[in-house]
Write an enzyme that holds these catalytic residues in place. Structure first.
Site, PDB file in Angstrom:
ATOM      1  N   ASP A  46     -63.386  18.183  42.348  1.00 56.82           N
ATOM      2  CA  ASP A  46     -64.383  19.049  41.546  1.00 56.82           C
ATOM      3  C   ASP A  46     -64.261  18.853  40.100  1.00 56.82           C
ATOM      4  OD1 ASP A  46     -61.817  20.110  41.135  1.00 56.82           O
ATOM      5  OD2 ASP A  46     -62.659  22.211  41.803  1.00 56.82           O
ATOM      6  N   SER A  47     -63.177  17.738  39.813  1.00 55.20           N
ATOM      7  CA  SER A  47     -63.341  17.066  38.381  1.00 55.20           C
ATOM      8  C   SER A  47     -64.650  16.675  37.920  1.00 55.20           C
ATOM      9  CB  SER A  47     -62.257  16.230  37.809  1.00 55.20           C
ATOM     10  OG  SER A  47     -62.116  15.426  39.128  1.00 55.20           O
ATOM     11  N   ASP A  85     -63.723  17.822  47.778  1.00 55.04           N
ATOM     12  CA  ASP A  85     -62.726  19.153  47.066  1.00 55.04           C
ATOM     13  C   ASP A  85     -63.697  20.323  47.385  1.00 55.04           C
ATOM     14  OD1 ASP A  85     -60.847  19.992  45.933  1.00 55.04           O
ATOM     15  OD2 ASP A  85     -61.322  18.964  43.909  1.00 55.04           O
ATOM     16  N   LYS A 113     -59.785  19.629  50.559  1.00 55.63           N
ATOM     17  CA  LYS A 113     -58.873  19.963  49.688  1.00 55.63           C
ATOM     18  C   LYS A 113     -59.278  21.260  49.150  1.00 55.63           C
ATOM     19  CE  LYS A 113     -58.209  18.179  45.495  1.00 55.63           C
ATOM     20  NZ  LYS A 113     -58.175  19.162  44.823  1.00 55.63           N
ATOM     21  N   GLU A 115     -57.395  24.556  46.677  1.00 58.79           N
ATOM     22  CA  GLU A 115     -56.153  24.686  45.812  1.00 58.79           C
ATOM     23  C   GLU A 115     -55.379  26.194  46.114  1.00 58.79           C
ATOM     24  OE1 GLU A 115     -57.350  25.221  41.664  1.00 58.79           O
ATOM     25  OE2 GLU A 115     -58.255  23.109  41.454  1.00 58.79           O
ATOM     26  N   GLU A 182     -49.640  18.903  41.495  1.00 57.30           N
ATOM     27  CA  GLU A 182     -50.321  18.688  40.004  1.00 57.30           C
ATOM     28  C   GLU A 182     -49.424  19.375  38.963  1.00 57.30           C
ATOM     29  OE1 GLU A 182     -54.554  19.250  39.445  1.00 57.30           O
ATOM     30  OE2 GLU A 182     -54.396  18.768  37.364  1.00 57.30           O
TER      31      GLU A 182
END
Ligand code: KIV
Length: 258
Positions: A46-47, A85, A113, A115, A182
Site C-alpha cells: 500500500d506504499s 497488501d 499481508k 498490519e 518494520e
C-alpha cells in the site's frame, strides 16, 4: 507452483543459504522485470499510495486501488510469490478481512499481508482457514501514522520490546508463513529471527553497521532504483538513479525538438 507451495517454499528458506528477497511492484513492467531478475516475493504494497499515487501516506489507499494494481502485477509475474497488501479499513472484522483477502486473490495475489500483531489474530485465522496464505506485518505500522504522529522506531522500551516479541510468536502460532518486521530495534529483530521458526523479512531493522538481523529483506522499489527522490527513508540505499535518468532522457527528447 500453487500459492500454498510457494508460501511453503518461502518458509523453508529460513536458515538456508540465501536470504529471502522481496521488493514492491505496482505495475506490469516493473513486476515482470523483478520476476525476471529472480526476486523471491513481490509485494503490491500500500506504499502504492505514496510512491505511485502521490498521497502523503498509506491511509488514502482503497481496496479498489489495490486490486487494480495487483491485477497489473499478476499479469507480469510467472515465478515470484505475489503478496497483496490489505489497505486500511479493509479488515476491521474477520468477515471483512476474509472478503478483502479473497478480492486480492481474485485479482492475482498468492498471499496477503495485513498490519498488526495480537489484535489481528482472529482476522488472520479467518483468512488462513479459508486457504489463503498470510504474511504478518509487525513493529512500526505505517497505517497508524496519523494516530502515532509519525514513523517511529519500535521496541525501544522494555514494555514495547516484550509486546512486539509476544505478537511475533502469536502471528507464527496463527499460521503466518513469514513476518515482515518494520523499523524495530536491531536487537529485537535479531531475537525474533532467532526464536521463530518462520522467516522474518526486515525493513529498517538493521544497525548502522548494516549487519543483517532478519532472514530476508523487503524494500520499496522506488527506494532501490531512485525513482522517488522527494523522500528517501534513512535506511534506503538506492542502487541507481532512475529519476535522474528519466529527467536526462526527457531533456534530450525536448532538446531534439528545438
Ligand atoms: O506497503 C509497503 O510497501 C510495505 C512495506 C514497507 C513492507 O508494507
Amino acid at each position: 507452483m500453487n500459492a500454498h507451495d510457494k508460501a511453503k517454499a518461502i518458509t523453508s528458506m529460513k536458515g538456508g543459504k540465501h536470504r529471502i528477497s522481496a521488493l514492491t511492484a505496482y505495475d506490469y513492467p516493473t513486476a515482470r522485470i523483478l520476476d525476471e531478475a529472480g526476486v523471491d516475493m513481490i509485494l503490491v504494497g500500500d506504499s502504492l499510495g505514496m510512491v505511485v499515487l502521490g498521497f502523503p501516506d498509506t491511509t488514502h489507499v482503497t481496496l479498489e486501488m489495490m486490486t487494480h494494481h495487483t491485477a497489473a502485477v499478476a499479469r507480469g509475474v510467472n515465478k515470484a510469490l505475489i503478496i497483496g497488501d490489505m489497505p486500511i479499513n479493509s479488515y476491521d472484522t474477520p468477515a471483512q478481512a476474509l472478503a478483502t483477502a479473497q478480492a486480492l486473490v481474485q485479482a492475482g495475489a498468492d498471499a496477503v499481508k495485513l498490519e498488526g500483531g495480537i489484535r489481528q489474530l482472529e482476522k488472520i485465522r479467518a483468512i488462513i482457514e479459508a486457504g489463503i496464505p498470510v504474511i504478518g506485518h509487525h513493529g512500526m505500522l505505517p497505517q497508524r501514522v496519523l494516530e502515532e504522529g509519525g514513523y517511529k522506531k519500535k521496541g525501544k522500551t522494555k514494555e514495547e520490546f516484550s509486546a512486539i516479541l509476544e505478537g511475533a510468536f502469536a502471528l507464527q502460532e496463527a499460521g503466518c508463513f513469514a513476518i515482515v518486521l518494520e523499523s524495530i530495534v536491531p536487537e529485537l529483530a535479531e531475537k525474533i529471527t532467532a526464536e521463530l521458526t518462520i522467516p522474518t523479512i526486515g525493513i529498517g531493522c538493521k544497525p548502522p553497521s548494516g549487519k543483517q538481523t532478519c532472514d530476508g529483506e523487503v524494500a520499496v522499489i522506488s527506494d532501490v532504483i531512485g525513482s522517488y527522490p522527494w523522500f528517501v527513508p534513512p535506511f534506503a540505499k538506492p542502487h541507481t538513479d532512475v529519476a535522474g535518468e528519466i529527467k536526462k532522457a526527457a531533456q534530450l527528447y525536448i532538446g531534439s525538438l528545438r
